[in-house]
Design a protein around this motif. Structure first.
Motif, PDB file in Angstrom:
ATOM      1  N   HIS A 157       0.867  -1.181   0.000  1.00 10.23           N
ATOM      2  CA  HIS A 157       0.000   0.000   0.000  1.00 10.23           C
ATOM      3  C   HIS A 157       0.896   1.220   0.000  1.00 10.23           C
ATOM      4  O   HIS A 157       2.079   1.139   0.342  1.00 10.23           O
ATOM      5  CB  HIS A 157      -0.904   0.024   1.244  1.00 10.23           C
ATOM      6  N   SER A 158       0.347   2.364  -0.398  1.00 13.14           N
ATOM      7  CA  SER A 158       1.144   3.589  -0.325  1.00 13.14           C
ATOM      8  C   SER A 158       0.248   4.808  -0.212  1.00 13.14           C
ATOM      9  O   SER A 158       0.079   5.367   0.859  1.00 13.14           O
ATOM     10  CB  SER A 158       2.065   3.709  -1.550  1.00 13.14           C
ATOM     11  N   CYS A 159      -0.396   5.215  -1.314  1.00 13.44           N
ATOM     12  CA  CYS A 159      -1.058   6.531  -1.342  1.00 13.44           C
ATOM     13  C   CYS A 159      -2.328   6.590  -0.492  1.00 13.44           C
ATOM     14  O   CYS A 159      -2.712   7.637  -0.002  1.00 13.44           O
ATOM     15  CB  CYS A 159      -1.386   6.902  -2.779  1.00 13.44           C
ATOM     16  N   GLN A 160      -3.001   5.484  -0.349  1.00 12.86           N
ATOM     17  CA  GLN A 160      -4.273   5.368   0.383  1.00 12.86           C
ATOM     18  C   GLN A 160      -5.425   6.136  -0.247  1.00 12.86           C
ATOM     19  O   GLN A 160      -6.418   6.434   0.411  1.00 12.86           O
ATOM     20  CB  GLN A 160      -4.108   5.818   1.844  1.00 12.86           C
ATOM     21  N   LEU A 186      -9.166  -2.228  -5.217  1.00 12.60           N
ATOM     22  CA  LEU A 186      -8.183  -1.562  -4.363  1.00 12.60           C
ATOM     23  C   LEU A 186      -8.751  -1.457  -2.951  1.00 12.60           C
ATOM     24  O   LEU A 186      -9.847  -0.916  -2.757  1.00 12.60           O
ATOM     25  CB  LEU A 186      -7.875  -0.162  -4.896  1.00 12.60           C
ATOM     26  N   GLY A 195      -6.281   5.563  -3.979  1.00  3.77           N
ATOM     27  CA  GLY A 195      -6.593   5.080  -5.320  1.00  3.77           C
ATOM     28  C   GLY A 195      -5.750   5.664  -6.424  1.00  3.77           C
ATOM     29  O   GLY A 195      -6.204   5.755  -7.568  1.00  3.77           O
ATOM     30  N   VAL A 196      -4.516   6.039  -6.108  1.00  2.54           N
ATOM     31  CA  VAL A 196      -3.656   6.651  -7.122  1.00  2.54           C
ATOM     32  C   VAL A 196      -2.427   5.794  -7.446  1.00  2.54           C
ATOM     33  O   VAL A 196      -2.043   5.663  -8.604  1.00  2.54           O
ATOM     34  CB  VAL A 196      -3.208   8.065  -6.671  1.00  2.54           C
ATOM     35  N   CYS A 197      -1.826   5.186  -6.433  1.00  3.32           N
ATOM     36  CA  CYS A 197      -0.556   4.475  -6.685  1.00  3.32           C
ATOM     37  C   CYS A 197      -0.774   3.083  -7.266  1.00  3.32           C
ATOM     38  O   CYS A 197       0.106   2.545  -7.938  1.00  3.32           O
ATOM     39  CB  CYS A 197       0.268   4.391  -5.408  1.00  3.32           C
ATOM     40  N   GLY A 198      -1.917   2.478  -7.005  1.00  3.33           N
ATOM     41  CA  GLY A 198      -2.220   1.165  -7.579  1.00  3.33           C
ATOM     42  C   GLY A 198      -1.517  -0.001  -6.912  1.00  3.33           C
ATOM     43  O   GLY A 198      -1.470  -1.090  -7.464  1.00  3.33           O
ATOM     44  N   SER A 199      -0.976   0.196  -5.717  1.00  2.00           N
ATOM     45  CA  SER A 199      -0.176  -0.877  -5.123  1.00  2.00           C
ATOM     46  C   SER A 199      -0.988  -1.877  -4.304  1.00  2.00           C
ATOM     47  O   SER A 199      -0.478  -2.938  -3.967  1.00  2.00           O
ATOM     48  CB  SER A 199       0.936  -0.283  -4.247  1.00  2.00           C
ATOM     49  N   ASP A 200      -2.228  -1.551  -3.956  1.00  7.53           N
ATOM     50  CA  ASP A 200      -2.964  -2.436  -3.044  1.00  7.53           C
ATOM     51  C   ASP A 200      -4.104  -3.183  -3.731  1.00  7.53           C
ATOM     52  O   ASP A 200      -5.157  -3.416  -3.136  1.00  7.53           O
ATOM     53  CB  ASP A 200      -3.485  -1.660  -1.830  1.00  7.53           C
ATOM     54  N   CYS A 212      -7.897   0.449  -0.568  1.00  9.83           N
ATOM     55  CA  CYS A 212      -7.937   1.807   0.005  1.00  9.83           C
ATOM     56  C   CYS A 212      -9.189   2.592  -0.389  1.00  9.83           C
ATOM     57  O   CYS A 212      -9.520   3.586   0.242  1.00  9.83           O
ATOM     58  CB  CYS A 212      -6.688   2.578  -0.389  1.00  9.83           C
TER      59      CYS A 212
HETATM   60 FE1  FES Z   1      -2.419   3.554  -3.491  1.00  8.01          FE
HETATM   61 FE2  FES Z   1      -4.541   2.058  -2.846  1.00  8.01          FE
HETATM   62  S1  FES Z   1      -2.814   2.551  -1.597  1.00  8.01           S
HETATM   63  S2  FES Z   1      -4.069   2.888  -4.769  1.00  8.01           S
END
Ligand code: FES
Length: 203
Positions: free
Chosen positions: A22-25, A42, A27-32, A44
């Motif tokens: 996870h990262s941005c929390q 996602l 819906g922008v980074c796409g990691s989760d 988040c």
């Molecule tokens: Fe970045 Fe969900 S934490 S898109």
């Protein structure tokens, strides 16, 4: 108002071994990206209140699992790289911008917003069965975005490279990708257009 990602953090307080990206929390980074009650999404931006109980969370399907909710993404990025997701223009000219009309610019709406979370590609049965050859929805959405970009001068070369029964035409328009995309994009429609361009390029 709790999002699923916050709930996972709460669980991690009780079991610090639980592992997820996870990262941005927001819906922008796409990691989760993960599979939530049978649908990729996602965590988040998924309200816990929107989920039926019990909530079943799994890693994104069809990819090797590294640990808990973390999957191996190398193949996903290899296919993305193969789609050449960058502008190819005339020799670099630092004096002038590559201008587009508003209409030309509007064509790439729905293509450039992809955050590479992998929710679409890992929901695709064609990708599960042929992940070594089929580029998958995310890579093909990126390929389409540059094929239709008025500034790109390699359109014909791009279409020739994509003219392959496995790379592109293995898509059967099952549409899981469009259903799964947390950004509301439509990879299935982009792939259909891409196929049309490839066929037209034969003529
Ligand atoms: Fe970045 Fe969900 S934490 S898109």
């Amino acid at each position: 108002g709790m999002m699923l990602l916050e709930a996972l953090h709460k669980i991690k307080e009780q079991d610090p071994s639980l592992t997820f990206r996870h990262s941005c929390q927001e819906g922008v980074c796409g990691s989760d990206g993960m599979n939530i009650n049978g649908k990729n999404g996602l965590s988040c931006i998924t309200p816990v209140a929107s989920l039926t109980s019990p909530v079943v969370i799994k890693p994104l399907p069809g990819m090797p699992i590294i640990r808990d909710l973390i999957i191996e993404m190398d193949l996903f990025y290899q296919h993305y790289q193969e789609a050449k997701p960058f502008l190819q223009t005339e020799p670099l000219d630092l004096q002038h911008e590559h201008l587009q009309s508003p209409e030309e610019r509007a064509k790439i709406d729905g293509g450039y917003e992809c955050i590479l979370c992998g929710c679409c590609t890992t929901s695709c049965p064609s990708f599960w069965w042929n992940s070594d050859q089929f580029l998958g929805p995310a890579a093909l959405l990126a390929a389409h975005r540059f094929v239709i970009d008025s500034r790109d001068i390699k359109t014909i070369d791009r279409l020739k490279e994509l003219d392959d029964p496995m790379k592109t035409f293995r898509c059967r328009h099952i549409q899981n990708c469009t259903n799964a995309c947390p950004k509301g994009l439509n990879p299935s429609r982009a792939i259909q257009e891409l196929k049309n361009f490839i066929v037209e390029n034969h003529e």
